[in-house]
Design a protein around this motif. Structure first.
Motif, PDB file in Angstrom:
ATOM      1  N   PRO A   3       0.791  -1.229   0.000  1.00 56.06           N
ATOM      2  CA  PRO A   3       0.000   0.000   0.000  1.00 56.06           C
ATOM      3  C   PRO A   3       0.829   1.288   0.000  1.00 56.06           C
ATOM      4  N   VAL A   6       2.135   1.867  -3.498  1.00 58.65           N
ATOM      5  CA  VAL A   6       1.031   2.285  -4.370  1.00 58.65           C
ATOM      6  C   VAL A   6       0.690   3.740  -4.100  1.00 58.65           C
ATOM      7  N   PHE A   7       0.634   4.122  -2.834  1.00 57.22           N
ATOM      8  CA  PHE A   7       0.336   5.510  -2.471  1.00 57.22           C
ATOM      9  C   PHE A   7       1.392   6.456  -3.034  1.00 57.22           C
ATOM     10  N   SER A  61      -4.673   2.524  -2.838  1.00 58.16           N
ATOM     11  CA  SER A  61      -3.735   2.275  -1.736  1.00 58.16           C
ATOM     12  C   SER A  61      -4.446   2.089  -0.401  1.00 58.16           C
ATOM     13  N   ALA A  77      -2.874  -2.494  -9.299  1.00 57.42           N
ATOM     14  CA  ALA A  77      -2.091  -1.276  -9.125  1.00 57.42           C
ATOM     15  C   ALA A  77      -0.916  -1.241 -10.104  1.00 57.42           C
TER      16      ALA A  77
END
Length: 118
Positions: A3, A6-7, A61, A77
């Motif tokens: 996450p 992805v963020f 995310s 993603a």
């Protein structure tokens, strides 16, 4: 992709899209030989897709499936990120390098398909 990655990818893609958009709106008109209005429109479209996909990655995310490690969300993603880079990147290259990278034209739809798949 975890996450946090992805963020960060989403934030970077969004910031790059805003930057490319500003350049497309102001800087492209100063390039010699002149860039056509059609090329400027294509460049701005690519910038918009960077922003849209960056925002999508930011939203993904926080998805519980990604946080818990469900593989399909990690693939989604990656497909969105890779697709955006291929789609928008090929358009940026086609506009900025003019005729030197014509072979990238047929690659652009592959990036679009990857974004859709994501």
């Amino acid at each position: 992709m975890n996450p946090a990655t992805v963020f960060r990818s989403g934030a970077l893609l969004t910031a790059a899209g805003i930057s490319f958009g500003a350049f497309g709106s102001h800087g492209l008109r100063t390039i010699k030989p002149p860039v056509s209005d059609r090329q400027i429109s294509s460049f701005n479209t690519a910038s918009s897709y960077f922003i849209y996909n960056g925002l999508a990655l930011l939203a993904i995310s926080f998805h519980p499936g990604l946080v818990s490690g469900v593989k399909r969300y990690r693939y989604a993603a990656g497909m969105i990120l890779g697709g955006a880079v291929v789609f928008s990147g090929s358009i940026f290259a086609l506009v900025l390098a003019r005729d030197r990278f014509r072979f990238l034209g047929p690659i652009t739809p592959v990036g679009g398909l990857a974004m859709i798949a994501g």
